[in-house]
Design a protein around this motif. Structure first.
Motif, PDB file in Angstrom:
ATOM      1  N   ASP A   1      21.104 -73.003 -10.623  1.00  7.85           N
ATOM      2  CA  ASP A   1      22.444 -73.264 -11.173  1.00  7.85           C
ATOM      3  C   ASP A   1      23.154 -74.316 -10.321  1.00  7.85           C
ATOM      4  O   ASP A   1      22.549 -74.893  -9.405  1.00  7.85           O
ATOM      5  N   ASN A   2      24.446 -74.555 -10.613  1.00  8.65           N
ATOM      6  CA  ASN A   2      25.173 -75.598  -9.888  1.00  8.65           C
ATOM      7  C   ASN A   2      25.324 -75.279  -8.414  1.00  8.65           C
ATOM      8  O   ASN A   2      25.530 -76.180  -7.590  1.00  8.65           O
ATOM      9  N   THR A   3      25.240 -74.007  -8.074  1.00  7.14           N
ATOM     10  CA  THR A   3      25.401 -73.604  -6.670  1.00  7.14           C
ATOM     11  C   THR A   3      24.082 -73.631  -5.915  1.00  7.14           C
ATOM     12  O   THR A   3      24.031 -73.297  -4.732  1.00  7.14           O
TER      13      THR A   3
ATOM     14  N   TYR B   1      23.966 -72.837 -23.011  1.00  5.45           N
ATOM     15  CA  TYR B   1      23.391 -71.491 -23.139  1.00  5.45           C
ATOM     16  C   TYR B   1      22.986 -70.931 -21.787  1.00  5.45           C
ATOM     17  O   TYR B   1      23.088 -69.726 -21.543  1.00  5.45           O
ATOM     18  N   LEU B   2      22.494 -71.816 -20.912  1.00  4.53           N
ATOM     19  CA  LEU B   2      22.104 -71.350 -19.588  1.00  4.53           C
ATOM     20  C   LEU B   2      23.340 -70.992 -18.767  1.00  4.53           C
ATOM     21  O   LEU B   2      23.364 -69.998 -18.040  1.00  4.53           O
TER      22      LEU B   2
ATOM     23  N   HIS C   1      15.558 -79.596 -15.781  1.00  2.00           N
ATOM     24  CA  HIS C   1      16.790 -80.359 -15.599  1.00  2.00           C
ATOM     25  C   HIS C   1      17.633 -80.336 -16.873  1.00  2.00           C
ATOM     26  O   HIS C   1      18.868 -80.276 -16.819  1.00  2.00           O
ATOM     27  N   THR C   2      16.944 -80.347 -18.018  1.00  2.00           N
ATOM     28  CA  THR C   2      17.686 -80.304 -19.284  1.00  2.00           C
ATOM     29  C   THR C   2      18.366 -78.960 -19.459  1.00  2.00           C
ATOM     30  O   THR C   2      19.550 -78.868 -19.847  1.00  2.00           O
ATOM     31  N   LEU C   3      17.615 -77.878 -19.172  1.00  2.00           N
ATOM     32  CA  LEU C   3      18.177 -76.540 -19.363  1.00  2.00           C
ATOM     33  C   LEU C   3      19.256 -76.226 -18.328  1.00  2.00           C
ATOM     34  O   LEU C   3      20.139 -75.393 -18.565  1.00  2.00           O
TER      35      LEU C   3
END
Length: 695
Positions: free
Chosen positions: A192-194, A82-83, A75-77
């Motif tokens: 990712d967000n998607t 950078y990710l 969850h942090t990454l």
């Protein structure tokens, strides 16, 4: 004293009273031991099962916590710039920092493309390909071999190595080094967000040599006062059958509270447990041999993320403290019951002493009379009961018995005197009868022998007269022939041969005459050349031996002269030689030898041995061959050997035999240099000869 106690009334009364108590106590101890053992074993196995459950839960908790940490990292990454910017170099640096901070042995960030490429070179997660790419979180144990470890971290390949040690009770194995590693492994997807899978976090903690893992479980399960004094609680993680992390001591050296000790890492599971847990994949709840001691143990198989059996989880504690407690409890119970038995026995024994003291006095008097003290009496008893009446009647009976014994004793003394007189007379008559019987036997044997010799003498004398006359004529004509032809004629050797053979005939006849007239030379003692006498004797039996095809093997040694009668010595040797010939059914050899001999008193003498290769004799036959009239031949008279031994003993010598069935026989004649005449045999021989009219 023990025997008196065993047979006394007081002892039997004590036994009758204490036996039921003793049986009750024995049953009580047996039931106590059975109940204690059954209950203790059940409790111990229940405890070790719960200990194994705690170890299993701890291992599961370790996996859950590792998954939680990776979930938090994901969850942090997921929100990290950078990710989002796909800065892989910076991400790898962050992952490395997180690995060190979170104490992972390896932690890596993989893209789906890398997973696709690396799955073939990573057999530990190859079967999980679909689950990983589908975005599932995975946790569990993973077994990674040496080649795969090199792809994760070069240092891990050395860190996981465990030398395999020889272990008592383990099944045979050639394996000396374990190069695989067991890890608590977690695979966490990062989206990712998607919602698309961007990366997978792959992290693991090494269990090989992970002492914190087993010590944490040990401290949790076997804390203070969890085990009796001296008890040792242990936890072990096996990779296959090899301990890769454990707090089992390598030797009997760990003391309670001791932190530093040699751990049994690299030792192996026992063969019995291996068969049950690894081969049959079943849980073990029982006592088991662990490295060097017996432990109450619980084992269960553990599986990898791929559902493959990769090792064994163990929890257990030492058995010896519980056995000590069990034995101590039984000992305390036994001592308590023993003290009760001793107190009960003391009171019974003391009470029985007062009750049975009159019987003891009666018994003491009876035993004294039995030992010969006829004056012992019971006397008056203080108690007025059946025992007092019994004592008075017994004393009266003893008085009457003494009177009768005196009468019997006097009669016995008179009878013994008469028996002694009659016995003495009978012994004298028996001795006289035995002497007459012995004289009769000797006379009969000698008479039979002399009758045969008399007939032989008459026949021999006639034959000798008829042969000597032609021999004298032959010698005369040969002398005349030699005188006519002169010395050195062409046939001189033939003439000498004829003369030599004629003299040989006359010598044989003379020897035969001397042999057939032993009575005429019974008192003629001579100094004999033993070898010459033996050689002359061979001339007498030469024809009989040649007729059977028997050869005489001679072995004459230098011996001393002996005193004796020539004809009687020849008689003995002829008898032995003919017996040797008759002992052989066909052709064979007879060994005739002379040797020096020394008597038991140190006197010198000669031994003459006659050995055959016949059928031999049994021990029973050897014991009787010198008895008169005993023979094993159909046409034998059984007197030859008896007479021969009598003749040898007459001069202080003897005849001995050595034989075995199937190995032939050897007769040895012993003659003294200075004869020692046997006076009894001499007198017997004179009496026998006087019966034939021989002075």
């Amino acid at each position: 004293m023990p025997g008196q106690w065993k047979h006394s009334v007081r002892g039997k009364l004590l036994a009758l009273i204490l036996l039921p108590i003793l049986l009750t106590f024995a049953a009580l101890i047996g039931l106590t031991a059975y109940w204690t053992t059954t209950y203790s074993d059940r409790q111990l196995y229940m405890k070790v099962a719960s200990d194994l459950a705690v170890a299993r839960s701890t291992l599961q908790m370790m996996q859950d916590r590792q998954l939680e940490r990776l979930e938090q990292l994901s969850h942090t990454l997921q929100l990290h710039p950078y990710l989002i910017n796909n800065d892989r170099l910076a991400l790898n640096q962050i992952i490395d920092d997180l690995r060190q901070k979170q104490q992972f042995d390896f932690l890596r960030l993989l893209t789906p493309e890398q997973l696709q490429q690396d799955l073939d070179s990573q057999p530990s997660i190859a079967q999980l390909k679909e689950k990983i790419l589908a975005g599932n979180s995975l946790k569990g144990l993973s077994l990674i071999d040496a080649d795969e470890l090199l792809t994760l971290s070069p240092t891990l390949a050395e860190k996981v190595k465990v030398p395999v040690l020889d272990t008592p009770h383990a099944k045979p194995s050639d394996k000396t080094l374990e190069t695989r590693g067991m890890f608590v492994r977690t695979l966490q997807p990062i989206f990712d967000n998607t919602g698309q899978l961007r990366y997978v976090l792959d992290g693991g903690v090494l269990l090989n040599h992970n002492l914190q893992f087993v010590d944490t479980i040990r401290d949790l399960v076997y804390g203070q006062d969890a085990l009796p004094e001296g008890g040792l609680g242990t936890v072990t993680l096996f990779l296959d059958d090899v301990r890769v992390t454990t707090n089992v001591p390598a030797q009997h050296q760990q003391q309670p509270g001791q932190q530093e000790f040699d751990r049994a890492i690299g030792t192996r599971i026992s063969a019995e447990v291996y068969k049950r847990v690894v081969d049959e994949e079943r849980v073990w709840l029982d006592r088991a041999f662990v490295v060097n001691d017996w432990f109450i143990s619980a084992y269960e198989p553990i599986y990898s993320l791929n559902d493959n059996l990769i090792g064994v989880l163990y929890a257990g504690f030492s058995e010896s403290p519980f056995i000590y407690m069990y034995r101590r409890n039984l000992a305390e119970l036994g001592i308590t019951l023993g003290l009760i038995m001793l107190l009960s026995g003391y009171f019974v024994w003391h009470s029985a002493y007062r009750l049975l003291s009159p019987i003891k006095r009666i018994h003491r008097s009876v035993m004294a009379v039995r030992r010969g003290n006829t004056h012992a009496r019971i006397g008056t008893l203080k108690a007025e009961n059946e025992f007092a009446d019994l004592a008075q009647q017994f004393d009266s009976m003893l008085d009457e018995l003494d009177a009768r014994q005196d009468t019997i004793r006097q009669s016995a003394e008179r009878l013994e005197q008469k028996v002694e007189q009659r016995t003495l007379s009978l012994q004298q008559k028996t001795q006289e009868l035995e002497q007459h019987i012995e004289l009769l036997k000797a006379t009969r044997a000698e008479l039979f022998t002399k009758e045969k010799l008399a007939v032989l003498g008459e026949l021999t004398a006639g034959i000798a007269h008829e042969i000597n006359n032609p021999a004298a004529v032959i010698l005369g004509h040969m002398d005349l022939l030699q005188a006519e032809l002169g010395e050195g004629c062409l046939v001189q050797s033939e003439i000498d041969t004829v003369i030599e053979q004629v003299y040989r005939i006359r010598a044989i006849i003379n020897n035969l005459l001397q042999y057939s007239r032993p009575g005429q030379v019974i008192d003629q003692m001579q100094t004999l050349d033993v070898n010459a006498v033996v050689q002359d004797t061979l001339a007498l039996v030469h024809y009989a031996l040649n007729k059977k095809g028997i050869r005489v093997r001679k072995d004459y040694t230098s011996v001393c002269s002996v005193e004796g009668n020539r004809q009687q010595v020849q008689q003995v040797l002829v008898n032995l030689l003919l017996n040797a010939a008759n002992a052989m059914p066909c052709q064979g050899n007879i060994w005739l030898s002379t040797h020096p001999w020394q008597a038991e008193d140190g006197a010198r003498g000669v031994e003459i041995s006659v050995r055959d290769e016949g059928s031999g004799m049994t021990d029973e036959v050897q014991a009787r061959i010198f008895e008169p009239f005993f023979t094993t031949r159909e046409n034998g008279n059984g007197l030859g050997l008896s007479i021969s031994r009598s003749l040898a003993r007459r001069y202080g010598g003897d005849i001995r035999v050595s034989s075995a069935p199937g190995k032939g026989s050897q007769f040895s004649v012993y003659l003294r240099e200075k004869a020692q005449l046997n006076q009894e045999d001499e007198e017997t021989m004179r009496q026998l000869l006087s019966g034939f009219g021989v002075a």
